[in-house]
Design a protein around this motif. Structure first.
Motif, short mmCIF file in Angstrom:
data_model
loop_
_atom_site.label_atom_id
_atom_site.label_comp_id
_atom_site.label_asym_id
_atom_site.label_seq_id
_atom_site.Cartn_x
_atom_site.Cartn_y
_atom_site.Cartn_z
N ASP A 141 0.84 -1.20 0.00
CA ASP A 141 0.00 0.00 0.00
C ASP A 141 0.88 1.25 0.00
OD1 ASP A 141 -2.30 -1.53 0.12
OD2 ASP A 141 -2.44 -1.43 2.31
N GLU A 142 0.55 2.21 -0.87
CA GLU A 142 1.24 3.49 -0.82
C GLU A 142 0.53 4.37 0.21
OE1 GLU A 142 2.96 7.10 -3.61
OE2 GLU A 142 1.91 5.41 -4.55
N LEU A 143 1.31 5.05 1.05
CA LEU A 143 0.76 5.83 2.14
C LEU A 143 1.15 7.30 2.02
CD1 LEU A 143 1.72 3.46 5.12
CD2 LEU A 143 -0.40 3.45 3.79
N SER A 144 0.21 8.16 2.33
CA SER A 144 0.49 9.59 2.40
C SER A 144 1.07 9.90 3.78
CB SER A 144 -0.79 10.39 2.19
OG SER A 144 -1.69 10.15 3.29
N ILE A 179 0.55 7.79 7.37
CA ILE A 179 1.66 7.37 8.24
C ILE A 179 1.45 7.86 9.66
CG2 ILE A 179 4.13 7.67 8.68
CD1 ILE A 179 4.40 7.72 5.56
N LEU A 180 0.96 9.09 9.80
CA LEU A 180 0.71 9.62 11.13
C LEU A 180 -0.41 8.88 11.85
CD1 LEU A 180 1.11 13.45 10.46
CD2 LEU A 180 2.61 11.99 11.85
N GLN A 181 -1.30 8.25 11.11
CA GLN A 181 -2.33 7.42 11.74
C GLN A 181 -1.73 6.13 12.29
OE1 GLN A 181 -5.34 6.93 8.72
NE2 GLN A 181 -6.36 8.86 9.23
N LEU A 182 -0.73 5.58 11.56
CA LEU A 182 -0.07 4.36 12.02
C LEU A 182 0.98 4.65 13.09
CD1 LEU A 182 0.52 2.56 8.59
CD2 LEU A 182 -1.29 2.10 10.25
N GLU A 183 1.72 5.74 12.89
CA GLU A 183 2.75 6.16 13.83
C GLU A 183 2.45 7.59 14.28
OE1 GLU A 183 4.90 4.57 15.32
OE2 GLU A 183 5.72 2.93 14.11
N PRO A 224 5.92 15.21 11.15
CA PRO A 224 5.08 15.52 9.99
C PRO A 224 5.87 15.77 8.71
CG PRO A 224 5.18 17.39 11.50
CD PRO A 224 5.81 16.23 12.20
N ASN A 225 7.20 15.92 8.79
CA ASN A 225 7.98 16.13 7.57
C ASN A 225 8.29 14.83 6.84
OD1 ASN A 225 9.79 15.20 9.45
ND2 ASN A 225 11.44 16.60 8.93
N VAL A 226 7.78 13.71 7.36
CA VAL A 226 7.86 12.46 6.61
C VAL A 226 6.89 12.59 5.43
CG1 VAL A 226 7.50 9.97 6.65
CG2 VAL A 226 8.46 11.13 8.66
N ALA A 227 7.42 12.55 4.22
CA ALA A 227 6.59 12.86 3.04
C ALA A 227 5.62 11.75 2.69
CB ALA A 227 7.51 13.15 1.84
N GLY A 228 6.01 10.52 2.91
CA GLY A 228 5.14 9.39 2.56
C GLY A 228 5.86 8.09 2.77
#
Length: 413
Positions: free
Chosen positions: A165-168, A172-176, A181-185
Motif C-alpha cells: 500500500d502506498e501511504l500519504s 503514516i501519522l495514523q499508524l505512527e 510531519p515532515n515524513v513525506a510518505g
C-alpha cells in the motif's frame, strides 16, 4: 544415524542444525566465538519477502559511485589491491544490471516466502517460543527522489504478487502518531514480519541443546583434513572433530575455510552498525528510513533497535563515527525525541554481513567433494533466510529432493 559437524553458530548454522536434528542426525555445532554475538544477534530482526531486488542492482551501484568519498554516507566501498576484493567488485559490476534484477526477483521471492512460512510453522507448533510480530514493514521517505525509487520498487513487488500500500504523510501519522510531519510518505509491505533476533537465537540454542545438539565454543578451524574426495576431520585450536558430513555456515569466514579446499566463493564483508534505545515516544511498526538506509525495529517492552550502514570490504572492527552519527541524526528526522539520542561507543554493535557478488546466497554442496556443504552469502537477509537455508541443506544432506531448485545458489557460479 549421520554424524554432522556444522561450522558456524549464527542463524544459518543453527537452523541447519535444527532441521538435521529433526531428521535424526547427530549434530555438533562449532564456532570460533562463544555463541553470543555476530550478525545473527545484532541485526534488525526483519523477515522481508519485500526485498526481492538483490544487492547487486543498478540502484546499489549508483549509491556506491555517488558516495564513493563520503565517509558518512549509508553505503561505503573499500578499495585496496587485494585479489579477492577486486574480483568481487568486477563480478558485482558485471551483474548489477536490470537483467540480473529481473532474473532474481522470482528466486528471492520464493526463497523468502518459504522461509517466512517456516518461521510461522515453527512458531505455531510450539517447538520454539519466540515473539513473532506480523505488522508488515513501513518504507518511509522524505525526498521526492527516494519516493520515486520506492514507488518503482513497490511496482516490482506488486508484479511479484506481494501486497503493498502506498501511504500519504497523513496515513503514516495514523499508524505512527509520534512520527514527524515532515515524513513525506511511504509504503506498507504487508508481506513482512519481524522478531527480536537476540531472543530467537537464545531460544534456538537452548532448544537445540535440549534435543541433543552439542555446542563447542572457541573452536577456530585450523585445518580440514581430506581423504580422496571427502572431508574426514576438522582440526581446531581446542580439539579435533570427525564426522560423516560437514556444513560450512560461518558467514564471511566461510570464504577462508573454502580457500583451504581450493574452492572460491565471491563473498565480501558488508559491515553495519546497530544500537538499542528506549525512545521517549513509542514506535509501533518496523520501518526502513529509506533516505538514509536505516532500519527501525521495535523489540518489545519499549526498546527499539536502530541499524544501518553498508561498508563493503571492511574487515576491521573500527567504528566509523561519522556513519554512526548519521544514523543517530536520522532518528530525529523521522521520530521526535526530547533530546538528541546519545549512544556510548561501547553500546554500538558492529558486524560483518557476508555479501555475495550477485546478492544471492550460496547454498549447496561443494563441487569435487562428496560430503561438504555451504550456506553463506546472505547479505542483509540472514535472519529472513535462516529457516529455508537450513531446510534446503538438510534435504540435500539427507539425499531428498530439495524444496526449491538450488541452481541459482550453486557454489562456483
Amino acid at each position: 544415524m549421520s554424524k554432522v559437524v556444522v561450522v558456524g553458530g549464527g542463524v544459518i548454522g543453527l537452523f541447519t542444525a535444527w532441521f538435521l536434528a529433526k531428521k535424526g542426525a547427530e549434530v555438533t555445532v562449532i564456532d570460533k566465538g562463544d555463541f553470543s554475538g555476530g550478525c545473527s544477534y545484532g541485526n534488525a530482526g526483519l523477515i522481508v519477502p519485500s526485498h526481492v531486488v538483490p544487492l547487486a542492482s543498478p540502484g546499489m551501484l549508483r549509491k556506491g559511485v555517488k558516495n564513493l568519498f563520503n565517509s558518512s554516507s549509508a553505503v561505503g566501498f573499500r578499495f585496496a589491491p587485494e585479489k579477492g576484493l577486486i574480483r568481487w567488485y568486477l563480478k558485482f559490476v558485471s551483474v548489477a544490471n536490470e537483467r540480473h534484477v529481473l532474473n532474481s526477483i522470482h528466486i528471492l521471492k520464493e526463497l523468502s516466502l518459504l522461509s517466512k512460512d517456516l518461521f510461522s510453522e515453527i512458531k505455531t507448533s510450539g517447538e520454539l517460543d519466540f515473539p513473532l510480530w506480523k505488522n508488515g514493514l513501513l518504507m518511509l521517505y522524505q525526498s521526492g527522489r527516494t519516493g520515486a525509487d520506492l514507488r518503482e520498487e513497490a511496482e516490482i513487488a506488486r508484479d511479484a504478487g506481494l501486497k503493498v500500500d502506498e501511504l500519504s504523510s497523513t496515513d503514516i501519522l495514523q499508524l505512527e502518531p509520534d512520527a514527524k510531519p515532515n515524513v513525506a510518505g511511504g509504503f506498507l509491505y504487508h508481506s513482512d514480519n519481524h522478531l527480536n533476533p537476540n531472543v530467537l537465537m537464545n531460544v534456538l540454542k537452548h532448544t537445540l541443546q535440549e534435543k541433543g545438539v552439542v555446542f563447542k565454543p572457541n573452536c577456530e578451524v585450523k585445518k580440514i583434513e581430506i581423504e580422496s574426495n571427502k572431508a574426514v576431520r576438522i582440526e581446531t585450536e581446542n580439539e579435533d572433530f570427525d564426522f560423516d558430513e560437514l556444513v560450512i555456515a560461518a558467514g564471511m569466514w566461510s570464504r577462508e575455510l573454502l580457500n583451504q579446499l581450493h574452492t572460491k566463493i565471491d563473498v565480501q564483508p558488508g559491515k553495519g552498525y546497530s544500537f538499542v534505545v528506549n525512545p521517549s515516544s513509542p514506535v509501533h511498526y518496523p520501518a526502513l528510513l529509506s533516505d538514509v538506509n536505516v532500519a527501525v525495529t521495535p523489540l518489545g517492552n519499549g526498546a527499539v533497535r536502530f541499524g544501518g550502514g553498508m561498508e563493503v570490504g571492511y574487515k576491521d572492527y573500527k567504528i566509523n563515527k561519522r556513519r554512526v552519527e548519521k544514523i543517530i541524526k536520522s532518528i530525529g528526522e523521522f521520530y521526535p525525541s526530547e533530546k538528541q539520542v546519545e549512544v556510548m561507543e561501547k553500546y554500538i554493535w558492529q558486524g560483518h554481513r557476508p555479501c555475495s557478488f550477485d546478492g544471492l546466497p550460496y547454498i549447496g554442496r561443494v563441487p569435487k567433494f562428496q560430503n561438504i556443504y555451504v550456506g553463506t552469502g546472505h547479505s542483509m537477509m540472514g535472519v529472513t533466510l535462516g529457516p529455508v537455508t537450513g531446510l534446503l541443506l538438510s534435504e540435500l544432506i539427507s539425499g531428498e529432493r530439495t524444496s526449491l531448485d538450488l541452481k541459482a545458489f550453486r557454489i562456483g557460479r
